[in-house]
Motif scaffolding. Structure first.
Motif, PDB file in Angstrom:
ATOM      1  N   LEU A 103       0.818  -1.187  -0.062  1.00 19.81           N
ATOM      2  CA  LEU A 103       0.003   0.055   0.166  1.00 19.81           C
ATOM      3  C   LEU A 103       0.798   1.229  -0.099  1.00 19.81           C
ATOM      4  O   LEU A 103       0.650   2.101  -0.733  1.00 19.81           O
ATOM      5  CB  LEU A 103      -0.905  -0.039   1.213  1.00 19.81           C
ATOM      6  CG  LEU A 103      -2.163  -0.922   1.353  1.00 19.81           C
ATOM      7  CD1 LEU A 103      -2.903  -0.827   2.449  1.00 19.81           C
ATOM      8  CD2 LEU A 103      -3.141  -0.600  -0.058  1.00 19.81           C
ATOM      9  N   ILE A 104       2.032   1.025   0.774  1.00 16.69           N
ATOM     10  CA  ILE A 104       2.861   2.504   0.597  1.00 16.69           C
ATOM     11  C   ILE A 104       3.492   2.712  -0.739  1.00 16.69           C
ATOM     12  O   ILE A 104       3.755   3.869  -1.064  1.00 16.69           O
ATOM     13  CB  ILE A 104       4.036   2.284   1.922  1.00 16.69           C
ATOM     14  CG1 ILE A 104       3.178   2.282   3.254  1.00 16.69           C
ATOM     15  CG2 ILE A 104       5.189   3.234   1.972  1.00 16.69           C
ATOM     16  CD1 ILE A 104       4.238   1.911   4.401  1.00 16.69           C
ATOM     17  N   ALA A 105       3.801   1.426  -1.222  1.00 14.55           N
ATOM     18  CA  ALA A 105       4.448   1.652  -2.599  1.00 14.55           C
ATOM     19  C   ALA A 105       3.421   2.110  -3.605  1.00 14.55           C
ATOM     20  O   ALA A 105       3.771   3.019  -4.463  1.00 14.55           O
ATOM     21  CB  ALA A 105       4.980   0.064  -2.775  1.00 14.55           C
ATOM     22  N   ARG A 106       2.284   1.806  -3.444  1.00 18.06           N
ATOM     23  CA  ARG A 106       1.139   2.330  -4.397  1.00 18.06           C
ATOM     24  C   ARG A 106       1.095   3.725  -4.079  1.00 18.06           C
ATOM     25  O   ARG A 106       0.824   4.306  -5.034  1.00 18.06           O
ATOM     26  CB  ARG A 106      -0.163   1.422  -3.899  1.00 18.06           C
ATOM     27  CG  ARG A 106      -0.115   0.189  -4.490  1.00 18.06           C
ATOM     28  CD  ARG A 106       0.107  -0.184  -5.992  1.00 18.06           C
ATOM     29  NE  ARG A 106      -1.048   0.489  -6.597  1.00 18.06           N
ATOM     30  CZ  ARG A 106      -1.228   0.440  -8.037  1.00 18.06           C
ATOM     31  NH1 ARG A 106      -0.208   0.076  -8.582  1.00 18.06           N
ATOM     32  NH2 ARG A 106      -2.291   1.093  -8.473  1.00 18.06           N
ATOM     33  N   PHE A 107       1.074   4.114  -2.847  1.00 17.22           N
ATOM     34  CA  PHE A 107       0.829   5.670  -2.493  1.00 17.22           C
ATOM     35  C   PHE A 107       1.967   6.577  -3.102  1.00 17.22           C
ATOM     36  O   PHE A 107       1.833   7.580  -3.864  1.00 17.22           O
ATOM     37  CB  PHE A 107       0.798   6.016  -1.157  1.00 17.22           C
ATOM     38  CG  PHE A 107       0.720   7.121  -0.823  1.00 17.22           C
ATOM     39  CD1 PHE A 107      -0.549   7.893  -0.642  1.00 17.22           C
ATOM     40  CD2 PHE A 107       2.026   8.162  -0.429  1.00 17.22           C
ATOM     41  CE1 PHE A 107      -0.687   9.192  -0.251  1.00 17.22           C
ATOM     42  CE2 PHE A 107       1.831   9.327  -0.090  1.00 17.22           C
ATOM     43  CZ  PHE A 107       0.363   9.784   0.084  1.00 17.22           C
ATOM     44  N   LEU A 108       3.070   5.861  -3.118  1.00 15.08           N
ATOM     45  CA  LEU A 108       4.532   6.600  -3.548  1.00 15.08           C
ATOM     46  C   LEU A 108       4.226   6.656  -4.990  1.00 15.08           C
ATOM     47  O   LEU A 108       4.773   7.541  -5.791  1.00 15.08           O
ATOM     48  CB  LEU A 108       5.527   5.944  -3.260  1.00 15.08           C
ATOM     49  CG  LEU A 108       5.963   6.103  -1.889  1.00 15.08           C
ATOM     50  CD1 LEU A 108       7.129   5.141  -1.325  1.00 15.08           C
ATOM     51  CD2 LEU A 108       5.951   7.312  -1.429  1.00 15.08           C
ATOM     52  N   ALA A 109       3.865   5.441  -5.704  1.00 11.81           N
ATOM     53  CA  ALA A 109       3.544   5.365  -7.333  1.00 11.81           C
ATOM     54  C   ALA A 109       2.655   6.557  -7.650  1.00 11.81           C
ATOM     55  O   ALA A 109       2.960   7.285  -8.724  1.00 11.81           O
ATOM     56  CB  ALA A 109       3.155   4.125  -7.731  1.00 11.81           C
ATOM     57  N   GLY A 110       1.745   6.796  -6.835  1.00  9.58           N
ATOM     58  CA  GLY A 110       0.505   7.790  -7.072  1.00  9.58           C
ATOM     59  C   GLY A 110       1.309   9.183  -7.210  1.00  9.58           C
ATOM     60  O   GLY A 110       0.977  10.119  -7.890  1.00  9.58           O
ATOM     61  N   VAL A 111       2.063   9.548  -6.088  1.00  9.45           N
ATOM     62  CA  VAL A 111       2.851  10.618  -6.071  1.00  9.45           C
ATOM     63  C   VAL A 111       3.576  10.827  -7.260  1.00  9.45           C
ATOM     64  O   VAL A 111       3.685  12.091  -7.676  1.00  9.45           O
ATOM     65  CB  VAL A 111       3.688  10.726  -4.910  1.00  9.45           C
ATOM     66  CG1 VAL A 111       4.768  11.749  -4.810  1.00  9.45           C
ATOM     67  CG2 VAL A 111       2.938  10.480  -3.626  1.00  9.45           C
ATOM     68  N   PHE A 112       4.255  10.064  -7.679  1.00  6.41           N
ATOM     69  CA  PHE A 112       5.041  10.180  -8.967  1.00  6.41           C
ATOM     70  C   PHE A 112       4.242  10.297 -10.162  1.00  6.41           C
ATOM     71  O   PHE A 112       4.580  11.130 -11.144  1.00  6.41           O
ATOM     72  CB  PHE A 112       6.069   8.966  -9.327  1.00  6.41           C
ATOM     73  CG  PHE A 112       7.203   8.695  -8.339  1.00  6.41           C
ATOM     74  CD1 PHE A 112       8.137   9.968  -8.365  1.00  6.41           C
ATOM     75  CD2 PHE A 112       7.305   7.802  -7.532  1.00  6.41           C
ATOM     76  CE1 PHE A 112       9.444   9.615  -7.372  1.00  6.41           C
ATOM     77  CE2 PHE A 112       8.290   7.685  -6.520  1.00  6.41           C
ATOM     78  CZ  PHE A 112       9.416   8.566  -6.590  1.00  6.41           C
ATOM     79  N   ALA A 113       2.886   9.758 -10.109  1.00  4.28           N
ATOM     80  CA  ALA A 113       2.118   9.788 -11.306  1.00  4.28           C
ATOM     81  C   ALA A 113       1.710  11.374 -11.412  1.00  4.28           C
ATOM     82  O   ALA A 113       1.455  11.790 -12.418  1.00  4.28           O
ATOM     83  CB  ALA A 113       0.922   8.931 -11.156  1.00  4.28           C
ATOM     84  N   GLY A 114       1.369  11.972  -9.925  1.00  7.38           N
ATOM     85  CA  GLY A 114       0.768  13.304 -10.036  1.00  7.38           C
ATOM     86  C   GLY A 114       1.820  14.122 -10.691  1.00  7.38           C
ATOM     87  O   GLY A 114       1.458  15.143 -11.370  1.00  7.38           O
ATOM     88  N   LEU A 115       3.180  13.902 -10.436  1.00  9.65           N
ATOM     89  CA  LEU A 115       4.162  14.853 -10.755  1.00  9.65           C
ATOM     90  C   LEU A 115       4.275  14.477 -12.435  1.00  9.65           C
ATOM     91  O   LEU A 115       4.416  15.661 -13.277  1.00  9.65           O
ATOM     92  CB  LEU A 115       5.575  14.446 -10.253  1.00  9.65           C
ATOM     93  CG  LEU A 115       5.931  15.231  -9.202  1.00  9.65           C
ATOM     94  CD1 LEU A 115       7.291  14.717  -8.555  1.00  9.65           C
ATOM     95  CD2 LEU A 115       6.344  16.799  -9.594  1.00  9.65           C
ATOM     96  N   LEU A 116       4.037  13.323 -13.009  1.00  8.44           N
ATOM     97  CA  LEU A 116       4.319  13.097 -14.374  1.00  8.44           C
ATOM     98  C   LEU A 116       3.239  13.824 -15.112  1.00  8.44           C
ATOM     99  O   LEU A 116       3.625  14.484 -16.095  1.00  8.44           O
ATOM    100  CB  LEU A 116       4.225  11.797 -14.703  1.00  8.44           C
ATOM    101  CG  LEU A 116       4.223  11.048 -15.941  1.00  8.44           C
ATOM    102  CD1 LEU A 116       5.621  11.717 -16.597  1.00  8.44           C
ATOM    103  CD2 LEU A 116       3.758   9.751 -16.135  1.00  8.44           C
ATOM    104  N   TRP A 117       1.933  13.697 -14.613  1.00  5.96           N
ATOM    105  CA  TRP A 117       0.879  14.003 -15.529  1.00  5.96           C
ATOM    106  C   TRP A 117       0.942  15.806 -15.275  1.00  5.96           C
ATOM    107  O   TRP A 117       0.714  16.395 -16.272  1.00  5.96           O
ATOM    108  CB  TRP A 117      -0.357  13.748 -14.931  1.00  5.96           C
ATOM    109  CG  TRP A 117      -0.837  12.467 -15.459  1.00  5.96           C
ATOM    110  CD1 TRP A 117      -0.533  11.318 -14.728  1.00  5.96           C
ATOM    111  CD2 TRP A 117      -1.538  12.054 -16.683  1.00  5.96           C
ATOM    112  NE1 TRP A 117      -1.052  10.447 -15.465  1.00  5.96           N
ATOM    113  CE2 TRP A 117      -1.660  10.729 -16.567  1.00  5.96           C
ATOM    114  CE3 TRP A 117      -2.283  12.855 -17.506  1.00  5.96           C
ATOM    115  CZ2 TRP A 117      -2.309   9.939 -17.503  1.00  5.96           C
ATOM    116  CZ3 TRP A 117      -2.646  12.162 -18.555  1.00  5.96           C
ATOM    117  CH2 TRP A 117      -2.690  10.935 -18.666  1.00  5.96           C
ATOM    118  N   ALA A 118       1.299  16.499 -14.386  1.00  4.61           N
ATOM    119  CA  ALA A 118       1.483  17.956 -14.391  1.00  4.61           C
ATOM    120  C   ALA A 118       2.684  18.453 -15.269  1.00  4.61           C
ATOM    121  O   ALA A 118       2.661  19.544 -15.823  1.00  4.61           O
ATOM    122  CB  ALA A 118       1.918  18.144 -12.801  1.00  4.61           C
TER     123      ALA A 118
END
Length: 244
Positions: A103-118
């Motif tokens: 779950l922690i890994a998935r949260f961190l993946a979402g953080v990187f996704a937020g940066l990428l899409w921006a």
């Protein structure tokens, strides 16, 4: 240097499209593996669905503040960090046996996704002249429908054959290969220069924007609720093996 000459950077734009492809696969593949993950990690299907929720939460909480915080960073270096982040978090998802750590890994993946899409659309448009910006964004965004229509069904099928963890290992390898390509081929874009800052309230005052955001939220909310739990839904009719 920013590439705005007559040579259209197709390969560089396809690299950005691949980054979005990886982002969508990372986000959505747990939905196809929900029953497998539930059994493997000894959790309920509802709990396994939180792998998608935590990814979304990471993107939600990080996109705006981290985009502002990294505005002065070199764009190419930031992109490399983001793609490496996908590689690491997907490896963590495939490797960890603890549901909490995943779950922690998935949260961190979402953080990187937020940066990428921006940053990805801005990166694309800075590589081309003004008259080619629309074409550049179109090529980059191809990564999304290709991931949804081909990548996720194929990844789900592979996961059902050889195990869901191996599929995330494959995404890790693809991420590392993409990092190498970016290092060698993508133009080195400098940091963004902030010329004007607008408050969130001033942006929301733009005519019709609140309606557009509301429609997008309702669509995304309904879509995510359905696809996240598509496997248990198909199980009710005995079609869980056809989720791919």
């Amino acid at each position: 240097m920013e590439r705005t000459n007559n040579i259209f950077p197709t390969l560089s734009l396809l690299a950005l499209a691949t980054a979005l492809f990886i982002s969508i696969l990372t986000e959505a593949l747990p939905a196809g593996f929900l029953l497998l993950i539930s059994e493997d990690l000894s959790v309920t299907e509802a709990q396994a669905g939180q792998l998608v929720t935590l990814y979304a939460l990471g993107s939600l909480l990080s996109a705006i503040p981290l985009t502002i915080a990294t505005q002065s960073w070199n764009r190419k270096k930031l992109l490399i960090i983001v793609i490496l982040g996908f590689g690491i978090t997907n490896f963590m998802t495939a490797y960890f046996l603890s549901f909490t750590l995943i779950l922690i890994a998935r949260f961190l993946a979402g953080v990187f996704a937020g940066l990428l899409w921006a940053m990805v659309a801005g990166y694309a448009t800075r590589m081309v002249s003004d008259d080619k910006k629309g074409r550049a964004i179109t090529i980059v965004m191809l990564g999304v429908p290709i991931a949804l229509s081909i990548g996720i069904p194929l990844g789900t099928s592979i996961g059902q054959l050889v195990g869901w963890r191996l599929t995330f290992h494959i995404i890790t390898i693809v991420s590392l290969l993409l990092v190498i390509f970016i290092c060698l081929k993508l133009p080195n874009l400098a940091a963004l220069e902030a010329t004007k800052k607008n408050s969130i309230f001033s942006v929301l005052s733009i005519p019709y924007l609140k309606s557009i955001l509301a429609i997008n939220f309702i669509f995304a909310f309904g879509h995510n609720i359905f696809y996240t739990y598509i496997s248990p839904y198909l199980q009710l009719s005995g079609n869980e093996e056809n989720v791919d």
